[in-house]
Design a protein around this motif. Structure first.
Motif, PDB file in Angstrom:
ATOM      1  N   VAL A  61       4.915  -4.613   2.759  1.00  0.00           N
ATOM      2  CA  VAL A  61       4.656  -3.316   2.129  1.00  0.00           C
ATOM      3  C   VAL A  61       5.638  -3.100   0.973  1.00  0.00           C
ATOM      4  N   LEU A  62       6.914  -3.396   1.204  1.00  0.00           N
ATOM      5  CA  LEU A  62       7.910  -3.243   0.148  1.00  0.00           C
ATOM      6  C   LEU A  62       7.694  -4.265  -0.958  1.00  0.00           C
ATOM      7  N   VAL A  63       7.301  -5.482  -0.592  1.00  0.00           N
ATOM      8  CA  VAL A  63       7.036  -6.514  -1.598  1.00  0.00           C
ATOM      9  C   VAL A  63       5.893  -6.072  -2.513  1.00  0.00           C
ATOM     10  N   CYS A  64       4.841  -5.527  -1.912  1.00  0.00           N
ATOM     11  CA  CYS A  64       3.682  -5.077  -2.696  1.00  0.00           C
ATOM     12  C   CYS A  64       3.988  -3.826  -3.503  1.00  0.00           C
ATOM     13  N   SER A  65       5.059  -3.130  -3.157  1.00  0.00           N
ATOM     14  CA  SER A  65       5.464  -1.964  -3.932  1.00  0.00           C
ATOM     15  C   SER A  65       6.240  -2.380  -5.171  1.00  0.00           C
ATOM     16  N   LEU A  95      -6.462   7.626  -9.697  1.00  0.00           N
ATOM     17  CA  LEU A  95      -6.713   6.278  -9.191  1.00  0.00           C
ATOM     18  C   LEU A  95      -5.851   5.999  -7.961  1.00  0.00           C
ATOM     19  N   SER A  96      -4.599   6.430  -8.007  1.00  0.00           N
ATOM     20  CA  SER A  96      -3.718   6.250  -6.848  1.00  0.00           C
ATOM     21  C   SER A  96      -4.239   7.031  -5.653  1.00  0.00           C
ATOM     22  N   ALA A  97      -4.749   8.242  -5.891  1.00  0.00           N
ATOM     23  CA  ALA A  97      -5.295   9.055  -4.801  1.00  0.00           C
ATOM     24  C   ALA A  97      -6.487   8.364  -4.150  1.00  0.00           C
ATOM     25  N   VAL A  98      -7.361   7.778  -4.981  1.00  0.00           N
ATOM     26  CA  VAL A  98      -8.535   7.071  -4.452  1.00  0.00           C
ATOM     27  C   VAL A  98      -8.093   5.863  -3.614  1.00  0.00           C
ATOM     28  N   CYS A  99      -7.102   5.114  -4.103  1.00  0.00           N
ATOM     29  CA  CYS A  99      -6.631   3.925  -3.371  1.00  0.00           C
ATOM     30  C   CYS A  99      -6.033   4.297  -2.018  1.00  0.00           C
ATOM     31  N   VAL A 100      -5.208   5.344  -2.000  1.00  0.00           N
ATOM     32  CA  VAL A 100      -4.591   5.757  -0.740  1.00  0.00           C
ATOM     33  C   VAL A 100      -5.649   6.315   0.206  1.00  0.00           C
ATOM     34  N   ALA A 101      -6.608   7.066  -0.324  1.00  0.00           N
ATOM     35  CA  ALA A 101      -7.678   7.598   0.519  1.00  0.00           C
ATOM     36  C   ALA A 101      -8.503   6.463   1.118  1.00  0.00           C
ATOM     37  N   ALA A 102      -8.707   5.384   0.350  1.00  0.00           N
ATOM     38  CA  ALA A 102      -9.475   4.244   0.855  1.00  0.00           C
ATOM     39  C   ALA A 102      -8.767   3.555   2.019  1.00  0.00           C
ATOM     40  N   MET A 103      -7.442   3.701   2.096  1.00  0.00           N
ATOM     41  CA  MET A 103      -6.705   3.119   3.226  1.00  0.00           C
ATOM     42  C   MET A 103      -7.090   3.771   4.548  1.00  0.00           C
ATOM     43  N   LEU A 104      -7.697   4.963   4.475  1.00  0.00           N
ATOM     44  CA  LEU A 104      -8.070   5.686   5.689  1.00  0.00           C
ATOM     45  C   LEU A 104      -9.422   5.246   6.249  1.00  0.00           C
ATOM     46  N   ILE A 105     -10.119   4.364   5.524  1.00  0.00           N
ATOM     47  CA  ILE A 105     -11.425   3.903   5.999  1.00  0.00           C
ATOM     48  C   ILE A 105     -11.250   3.173   7.332  1.00  0.00           C
ATOM     49  N   PRO A 106     -11.970   3.568   8.357  1.00  0.00           N
ATOM     50  CA  PRO A 106     -11.828   2.910   9.669  1.00  0.00           C
ATOM     51  C   PRO A 106     -12.095   1.409   9.574  1.00  0.00           C
ATOM     52  N   GLY A 107     -11.258   0.624  10.223  1.00  0.00           N
ATOM     53  CA  GLY A 107     -11.437  -0.819  10.238  1.00  0.00           C
ATOM     54  C   GLY A 107     -10.945  -1.532   8.996  1.00  0.00           C
ATOM     55  N   MET A 108     -10.298  -0.818   8.065  1.00  0.00           N
ATOM     56  CA  MET A 108      -9.783  -1.475   6.859  1.00  0.00           C
ATOM     57  C   MET A 108      -8.806  -2.575   7.270  1.00  0.00           C
ATOM     58  N   PRO A 109      -9.074  -3.831   6.875  1.00  0.00           N
ATOM     59  CA  PRO A 109      -8.194  -4.936   7.293  1.00  0.00           C
ATOM     60  C   PRO A 109      -6.817  -4.826   6.645  1.00  0.00           C
ATOM     61  N   LEU A 113      -5.474  -3.203   3.032  1.00  0.00           N
ATOM     62  CA  LEU A 113      -4.436  -2.182   2.862  1.00  0.00           C
ATOM     63  C   LEU A 113      -3.402  -2.631   1.834  1.00  0.00           C
ATOM     64  N   LEU A 114      -2.963  -3.880   1.939  1.00  0.00           N
ATOM     65  CA  LEU A 114      -1.977  -4.388   0.989  1.00  0.00           C
ATOM     66  C   LEU A 114      -2.559  -4.509  -0.417  1.00  0.00           C
ATOM     67  N   GLY A 115      -3.843  -4.865  -0.511  1.00  0.00           N
ATOM     68  CA  GLY A 115      -4.498  -4.954  -1.816  1.00  0.00           C
ATOM     69  C   GLY A 115      -4.561  -3.595  -2.505  1.00  0.00           C
ATOM     70  N   LEU A 116      -4.884  -2.554  -1.744  1.00  0.00           N
ATOM     71  CA  LEU A 116      -4.909  -1.202  -2.307  1.00  0.00           C
ATOM     72  C   LEU A 116      -3.516  -0.769  -2.741  1.00  0.00           C
ATOM     73  N   LEU A 117      -2.502  -1.162  -1.968  1.00  0.00           N
ATOM     74  CA  LEU A 117      -1.125  -0.839  -2.334  1.00  0.00           C
ATOM     75  C   LEU A 117      -0.734  -1.554  -3.627  1.00  0.00           C
TER      76      LEU A 117
END
Length: 402
Positions: A61-65, A95-109, A113-117
Motif C-alpha cells: 500500500v505504501l509502495v503504491c502510494s 477522479l480520486s473519489a471515483v477510484c476510492v469509491a470503486a474500492m468498495l465494490i464487493p469482491g474487488m480483488p 485495490l492496489l491498481g486503483l491506489l
C-alpha cells in the motif's frame, strides 16, 4: 513640531494569506483530503492484510502510494500548464473519489485495490503541481512562500492526526466505512475548490492537448529544469533536505526496538519530526522575506546536524527532540520558494512544481527504502547518524551554490 513617525510595512504572514479571497477554501480542502487520504491508507493496509494475511501485500500500500509520483509527475506534468489550475484540481479530486469509491465494490480483488491506489498516486503530483501554480497566480511574491508553508503545515498535522484517527476509526467502524469517508472527502475538496476559489489562468493555454503533445510538453519542462542551473540547484536543495532527514521516520520502529522500548513508542519519533516541522514553518512565516532568504543555509544545514546525535544512542524522548529540531529545518523552503518562482518562466510553473513534488516524494521513498535495508545490517542509530553526517555537507554545498 513632532518628529515624523516612520511606519514599516507589516510582515506578510499567515493572516495575510488567509485574507486573500478563496484561500481559506483552498486550505480547508487540503486538510479534508489529506486527513481522509492518510486515514484511508491505514484502512486499506488493514483491509488487505485481513484478506491476505500477508505483511508484504499490506506493505505494498505504501509502495503504491510513493511509486506513481516518479512516473506521473514527469510524464503528465504539462497538464498543470495546459489547463486552468482550478479545472485540473477539481478533475483530480473527482477522479480520486471515483477510484476510492470503486474500492468498495464487493469482491474487488487485492490487485484491483492496489491498481486503483496506483491511479490516485498518478493523480497526486499533478494535483499538487497545479495547486502550487494556482497559488503563484493568486498570491504575490511575498505571500506565495507563506501559502506553501501553510500547506506543508497542514500536511504534517494531517500526518499525525490522519494516522491516529485512521487507526481509531478502523477499530470502531471498519476499513470499508473509512474508505467511503475518504471518497466523500475528495468530493468535498472538489466542491470547495470548484465553487469557493477564484480561477487562475493556465500557464500555457495555447499548447496542444493531445497525449503526444502532453508528453512532449512534460519533456520540455524537464529540459527547462536541466538547463537552468540556478533553478536546478534550488530544486535539488528542496529534495535533499527532507531526503536525508526523513530517514529517521523510516527507521523509527527499528530504533525504538534497539533502544529497548515498546514498538508503540515509535509514535514519539513520528510525532517529533512532524511537530518540529509545524513549529518551524509557523515561526519562520512570521519573519520578513529578507530574513527567510538569509535563513536558507542555516535551516537547511540545521536539518541534518541533529541526526548526527543518533550515534550516541539517545533515549526515545531525546531522539524525538532531535527529530523535532531536524524537522524545523524544513522551513528553509519559505526562503527557497520565492527564488524558484522568480527563476521559472510563467508557462513552466505548473510543470516545475509538479516535477518538484514528484521528485520530493520519490527521493523520500528511496531514502526510506535504502535506510531500511541498511538498518537490517547495521544499528538503526548508526544509519541515522551516518545519514546526517553525509547530508550536512551535501545540503550545505547546494545551499551555498544557489
Amino acid at each position: 513640531m513632532p518628529d515624523s513617525v516612520v511606519r514599516t510595512a507589516p510582515v506578510p504572514g499567515v493572516r495575510s494569506v488567509l485574507r486573500v479571497p478563496g484561500m481559506r477554501a483552498v486550505f480547508v480542502a487540503h486538510a479534508v483530503s489529506m486527513v481522509g487520504t492518510l486515514a484511508a491508507e491505514v484502512a486499506l493496509s488493514i483491509l488487505i492484510f485481513q484478506r491476505t494475511g500477508s505483511a508484504l501485500w499490506s506493505a505494498l500500500v505504501l509502495v503504491c502510494s510513493f511509486l506513481p509520483y516518479a512516473v506521473g509527475g514527469t510524464i503528465l506534468s504539462s497538464l498543470a500548464d495546459r489547463f486552468r489550475p482550478r479545472r485540473v484540481l477539481v478533475y483530480c479530486d473527482l477522479l480520486s473519489a471515483v477510484c476510492v469509491a470503486a474500492m468498495l465494490i464487493p469482491g474487488m480483488p487485492t490487485l484491483g485495490l492496489l491498481g486503483l491506489l496506483l491511479v490516485t498516486g498518478f493523480v497526486a503530483p499533478l494535483f499538487q503541481g497545479a495547486r502550487a501554480a494556482s497559488l503563484s497566480h493568486l498570491l504575490d511574491g511575498d505571500l506565495f512562500p507563506v501559502g506553501r508553508s501553510l500547506l506543508r503545515t497542514i500536511s504534517q498535522t494531517a500526518v499525525v492526526t490522519g494516522f491516529a484517527v485512521g487507526s481509531v476509526l478502523v477499530a470502531a467502524v471498519g476499513p470499508l466505512w473509512l474508505l467511503a469517508v475518504d471518497a466523500c472527502s475528495f468530493v468535498i475538496s472538489a466542491a470547495l475548490i470548484g465553487y469557493c476559489t477564484p480561477a487562475a489562468p493556465a500557464g500555457d493555454p495555447d499548447g496542444e492537448r493531445t497525449l503526444q503533445a502532453m508528453v512532449k510538453g512534460s519533456a520540455e519542462g524537464l529540459q527547462h529544469l536541466r538547463t537552468n542551473r540556478a533553478l536546478r540547484q534550488l530544486v535539488l536543495l528542496t529534495w535533499a533536505v527532507p531526503g536525508f532527514s526523513s530517514v529517521g521516520d523510516g527507521l523509527a520502529v527499528a530504533y525504538t526496538a534497539e533502544a529497548g522500548s515498546a514498538a508503540t513508542a515509535a509514535g514519539w519519533l513520528f510525532t517529533g519530526y512532524a511537530i518540529g516541522t509545524v513549529v518551524g514553518e509557523l515561526v519562520v512565516a512570521r519573519l520578513s522575506p529578507d530574513a527567510r532568504r538569509r535563513l536558507i543555509t542555516p535551516l537547511a544545514f540545521g536539518s541534518q546536524i541533529p541526526l548526527i546525535g543518533f550515534f550516541l544512542g539517545p533515549s526515545v524522548v531525546v531522539a524525538a527532540a532531535l527529530l523535532a529540531l531536524s524537522g524545523a529545518g524544513f522551513a528553509c523552503n519559505q526562503g527557497i520558494d520565492p527564488l524558484i518562482l522568480a527563476a521559472t518562466a510563467p508557462g513552466y510553473r505548473g510543470r516545475l512544481f509538479t516535477v518538484q513534488t514528484s521528485g520530493l516524494m520519490t527521493v523520500q521513498g528511496v531514502g526510506v527504502a535504502l535506510s531500511g535495508a541498511l538498518g537490517t545490517q547495521l544499528h538503526p542509530g548508526v544509519v541515522i547518524g551516518a545519514t546526517g553526517l553525509v547530508g550536512a555537507p551535501v545540503v550545505l554545498l547546494l545551499a551555498r551554490r544557489r
